[in-house]
Design a protein around this motif. Structure first.
Motif, short mmCIF file in Angstrom:
data_model
loop_
_atom_site.label_atom_id
_atom_site.label_comp_id
_atom_site.label_asym_id
_atom_site.label_seq_id
_atom_site.Cartn_x
_atom_site.Cartn_y
_atom_site.Cartn_z
N ASP A 259 0.86 -1.18 0.00
CA ASP A 259 0.00 0.00 0.00
C ASP A 259 0.91 1.24 0.00
OD1 ASP A 259 -1.74 2.05 0.41
OD2 ASP A 259 -2.65 1.22 2.23
N LYS B 299 0.32 4.29 -0.59
CA LYS B 299 -0.24 5.49 0.03
C LYS B 299 0.08 5.52 1.53
CE LYS B 299 -4.48 8.17 -0.19
NZ LYS B 299 -5.90 8.16 -0.58
N SER C 94 3.40 6.60 2.56
CA SER C 94 3.76 7.93 2.02
C SER C 94 4.66 7.83 0.79
CB SER C 94 4.50 8.78 3.07
OG SER C 94 3.81 8.78 4.27
N GLU D 48 3.16 7.53 -2.38
CA GLU D 48 2.27 7.68 -3.52
C GLU D 48 2.94 8.45 -4.66
OE1 GLU D 48 -1.33 9.49 -2.38
OE2 GLU D 48 -2.57 8.12 -3.57
N LYS D 49 3.60 9.53 -4.30
CA LYS D 49 4.25 10.36 -5.33
C LYS D 49 5.33 9.57 -6.07
CE LYS D 49 3.90 15.29 -4.92
NZ LYS D 49 3.65 15.77 -3.52
N TYR E 54 5.62 6.43 -6.32
CA TYR E 54 4.99 5.37 -7.11
C TYR E 54 4.49 5.92 -8.45
CZ TYR E 54 1.23 2.22 -8.55
OH TYR E 54 0.39 1.41 -9.27
N GLU E 55 3.81 7.05 -8.41
CA GLU E 55 3.28 7.63 -9.65
C GLU E 55 4.39 8.07 -10.60
OE1 GLU E 55 0.46 10.56 -8.34
OE2 GLU E 55 -0.90 8.97 -7.64
#
Ligand SMILES: [Zn+2]
Length: 324
Positions: free
Chosen positions: A108, A110, A113, A115-116, A118-119
């Motif tokens: 997970d 997100k 922390s 998420e950025k 990952y994207e």
């Protein structure tokens, strides 16, 4: 065989390669074909590069985090996608505060922390796929096999829905062909043993670490006074702190072999991860194995295996190949 599927088959088996991009690319397309809804046989189905890139990241993440498989013959210049995958894995370990590998599907990003990061990783993989892979995969010996279309700006990969239905019904066959070819590539630039088992285990979500308690009775034989000592620091280990360690990392061997197992303190084991053992460890492991062989009864399977390992000098051979 269906003509369309035959084209895929030939592209997968005969493509030239500098890395394994074409394998993750084709695998992602087939996996996506299984997940889309098809209402009629006459529509077009569109996949965008981000969804393809996410699957490519999944395949590379899992092969890298468990086995660190090398995906190109040039060690000094690893493929871009591998570099960005490894960076994400590094961030994952550091934010989680542990070196325990986890399958991509279970992470997970997100809540960690990430998420950025990952994207950004998915976007950079998508860029490479667009630039280098999408049009190359369908070209063989100068012929462009029109197995899919790319829109002008290469924003999307476009299929006829009747071809998606074909990919779907032949998906098991095509996955097998991809894994076969991928394994063949990996065997060309990885020296670690059991490549095909590793690829298969990742694919089947079957990467199990066996319980090592069954080795205690053999490992105990080398401690004359009955107190277990740590292979690395030499101190006595109390039961609560006891762990069995693979001197040449498990991720490399993908197997539990008595000749490669020692006792160590739990803390040292988790800190060690995939660290390369130093020559001094290798020398000590050699002499431990010789002593252990003398203490064992020569009628067990474990004895036979240890004897072969000592005779064939597995410790040094695998250590040398692991060092690269
Ligand atoms: Zn210790």
């Amino acid at each position: 065989m269906d003509k369309y599927i035959k084209q895929w088959h030939e592209l997968i088996l005969n493509c030239n390669f500098d890395n394994t991009y074409k394998m993750v690319w084709s695998k992602a397309l087939i996996e996506l074909s299984l997940s889309v809804g098809v209402d009629s046989k006459e529509e077009t189905i569109v996949f965008n590069f981000n969804e393809i890139a996410t699957l490519c990241l999944k395949y590379y993440w899992n092969q890298t985090i468990y086995f660190d498989l090398v995906q190109s013959p040039n060690l000094k210049k690893p493929p871009e996608i591998i570099t960005s995958t490894k960076k994400l894995i590094k961030d994952f370990f550091s934010n989680k505060g542990s070196l325990q590998p986890v399958r991509f599907e279970k992470v997970d990003f997100k809540s960690l922390s990430l998420e950025k990061q990952y994207e950004t990783t998915v976007r950079s993989i998508a860029r490479t796929l667009r630039k280098d892979v999408c049009w190359r995969f369908k070209k063989l010996n100068g012929v462009d096999h029109k197995i899919y279309d790319l829109d002008d700006k290469k924003e999307n990969v476009i299929f006829h829905s009747y071809n998606i239905l074909k990919l779907r019904s032949y998906s098991d066959f095509l996955f097998t062909v991809i894994n076969y070819r991928w394994t063949q590539m990996l065997e060309g630039f990885n020296y670690s043993p059991r490549i095909s088992s590793k690829v298969r285990a990742i694919d089947e979500d079957n990467v199990k670490r066996g319980a090592l308690g069954k080795f205690h009775k053999y490992l105990d034989l080398t401690f004359e006074d009955g107190s277990r000592k740590c292979f690395y620091c030499g101190d006595v280990i109390y039961d609560a702190d006891l762990s069995v360690d693979h001197v040449i990392p498990w991720s490399y061997m993908f197997s539990d072999d008595l000749w490669n197992l020692v006792y160590c303190h739990k803390g040292e084991n988790s800190k060690k991860s995939n660290r390369l053992p130093v020559e001094e460890d290798i020398l000590r492991l050699d002499s431990r194995n010789a002593r252990l062989l003398e203490k064992m009864e020569n009628k067990s399977r474990e004895y036979d295996q240890l004897q072969i390992a000592v005779e064939k000098d597995y410790v040094r051979q695998f250590w040398t190949s692991f060092k690269g």
